[in-house]
Structures are given as C-alpha cells and as structure tokens.
Scaffold this motif. Structure first.
Motif, PDB file in Angstrom:
ATOM      1  N   THR A 192       0.852  -1.191   0.000  1.00  0.00           N
ATOM      2  CA  THR A 192       0.000   0.000   0.000  1.00  0.00           C
ATOM      3  C   THR A 192       0.883   1.235   0.000  1.00  0.00           C
ATOM      4  O   THR A 192       1.796   1.357   0.830  1.00  0.00           O
ATOM      5  N   TYR A 193       0.626   2.145  -0.931  1.00  0.00           N
ATOM      6  CA  TYR A 193       1.424   3.357  -1.087  1.00  0.00           C
ATOM      7  C   TYR A 193       0.557   4.597  -0.914  1.00  0.00           C
ATOM      8  O   TYR A 193      -0.663   4.560  -1.130  1.00  0.00           O
ATOM      9  N   LEU A 194       1.225   5.683  -0.560  1.00  0.00           N
ATOM     10  CA  LEU A 194       0.551   6.977  -0.571  1.00  0.00           C
ATOM     11  C   LEU A 194       1.524   8.056  -1.019  1.00  0.00           C
ATOM     12  O   LEU A 194       2.740   7.927  -0.866  1.00  0.00           O
ATOM     13  N   MET A 195       0.969   9.101  -1.616  1.00  0.00           N
ATOM     14  CA  MET A 195       1.801  10.197  -2.131  1.00  0.00           C
ATOM     15  C   MET A 195       0.956  11.439  -2.268  1.00  0.00           C
ATOM     16  O   MET A 195      -0.281  11.389  -2.283  1.00  0.00           O
ATOM     17  N   VAL A 196       1.632  12.569  -2.360  1.00  0.00           N
ATOM     18  CA  VAL A 196       1.009  13.837  -2.714  1.00  0.00           C
ATOM     19  C   VAL A 196       1.638  14.325  -4.012  1.00  0.00           C
ATOM     20  O   VAL A 196       2.864  14.485  -4.094  1.00  0.00           O
ATOM     21  N   VAL A 197       0.816  14.517  -5.022  1.00  0.00           N
ATOM     22  CA  VAL A 197       1.277  15.064  -6.298  1.00  0.00           C
ATOM     23  C   VAL A 197       1.049  16.571  -6.264  1.00  0.00           C
ATOM     24  O   VAL A 197      -0.097  17.032  -6.210  1.00  0.00           O
ATOM     25  N   LYS A 198       2.130  17.330  -6.270  1.00  0.00           N
ATOM     26  CA  LYS A 198       2.013  18.787  -6.278  1.00  0.00           C
ATOM     27  C   LYS A 198       1.957  19.277  -7.717  1.00  0.00           C
ATOM     28  O   LYS A 198       2.806  18.933  -8.531  1.00  0.00           O
TER      29      LYS A 198
END
Length: 216
Positions: free
Chosen positions: A113-119
């Motif tokens: 399981t991954y998480l990220m913020v794309v700016k």
C-alpha cells in the motif's frame, strides 16, 4: 516523507468543504484518470483533490486503474508508455484547477500500500489553460485544451503524471516517488488484507516476476 503527507492531509481537512466559486479555467471541469502497466493491477483507495482555491474534493477518484490483461502472458508491462495514457477516471466537477492530489493505492502484485502527494505547479496549470489547435485522427481540426490529468502507477510506488486532452499529445509533467503506508491497506482496517489479484495477473507474475528495473 510520511509526516509531510500527514501534514498535507491535515491541510485538506482544515480547508473545509467545497462551495460555489469562480473558476480560473476556460472549461467547466477537468478529468482525473489512472492507469497501470499490463497485469500490474492497482486498486485506488482514494484520490483526494485540493484545488487552487483550497477547496477539498475527497475521493475524486477511487477504484480500478485502467490496465490490459491479455491472455496467455502475451502482454508486456515493462517500461513507460511513449504516449502517456490518461487512464480510467472521472471529471472533478465543481473544482478549479488542482493544487495537490493525494493518492493512496494498493499495488496488488506485490502486495503493498502506497501513498503520495502530487504537487501541481503553476506551469502545469498554464498548460491546462492554454488553447491549442490540433488535428484528430479523423482528420478534423479542432481547438482544444489539455483538460485531463493522467497518473500511471507502477509497482515500487513510482508514478508519472501527464496532462492531455481530446486529440492532443499528452505532456509529461512530473515523476513522483510514493512512500509505503505503514498502516497497510484501508488504513489498517482490513487486518493487512489487500484486494485479491486476478488469476491472469497472478499467472504472469508467477512466470516472469515484477519488472521493477524497467520503471527506473
């Protein structure tokens, strides 16, 4: 990195709910889509958007990322596409252009399981506001906009981002490295159980493995 993502989430929550507002873009809505390489199945738990007016759109997208699963292992998941796919998704109705996109997803072939913020920088939003004359495959000439954001998710937690539009060549605007969510799938609410991998994808991975090096 995990703390930065948590801070971003707090900002989302503090920004409040969406409301009616004037938009800075020359069309009514933009689209958010996701794709994955052949057999490399992805389940998007949530993709939350915060626009440039700090309005939050939770679960602007969730579910399956578009992907092909040719039978008999005839597909090839290796590498990035020459032409970025916008993928499956939906229109983010009511939102202005995006400032950030928060994504939490399950990579089912690992599983992880991954998480990220794309700016999304202003330079990308300018691409989305700019009209451009183009010729469709049918031969029709149109003036259109890059009003879609496509994100391709691959095992190892890497994502590439494109902006595109009808009959227009997508432009790559970002590569993002996600972090592993230590809570596991569904924020730790599933007892560590990811969604099941299909038999077609399972057969490919058992024979060929996951080509991590092809996405570096």
């Amino acid at each position: 990195m995990i703390n930065l993502i948590r801070i971003a989430l707090i900002i989302f929550l503090l920004s409040g709910c969406t409301s009616a507002h004037s938009q800075s873009m020359p069309y009514k809505a933009w689209a958010l889509g996701f794709s994955a390489p052949a057999y490399m199945e992805v389940w998007i738990e949530t993709a939350d958007v915060v626009d440039i007016q700090n309005h939050v759109y939770p679960r602007a997208m969730s579910g399956v990322a578009s992907m092909i699963k040719p039978p008999n292992n005839t597909g090839d998941p290796r590498g990035w596409p020459k032409r970025g796919a916008i993928g499956s998704g939906k229109r983010v109705t009511g939102a202005d252009l995006p400032q950030q996109i928060y994504v939490r997803w399950q990579s089912l072939v690992e599983p992880q399981t991954y998480l990220m913020v794309v700016k999304i920088p202003e330079s990308t939003r300018e691409l989305m506001r700019k009209s451009e004359k183009t010729v469709c495959s049918s031969g029709e000439s149109i003036t259109g906009y890059r009003n879609s954001i496509g994100i391709r998710l691959v095992p190892g937690g890497i994502a590439k981002v494109w902006v595109g539009g009808s009959c227009m060549t997508p432009i790559e605007v970002a590569t993002v490295k996600a972090v592993i969510d230590p809570r596991g799938p569904y924020e730790g609410k599933s007892g560590g159980h990811h969604r099941p991998l299909s038999e077609v994808s399972k057969a490919y991975v058992e024979k060929f493995g996951v080509p991590y090096d092809s996405w570096k």
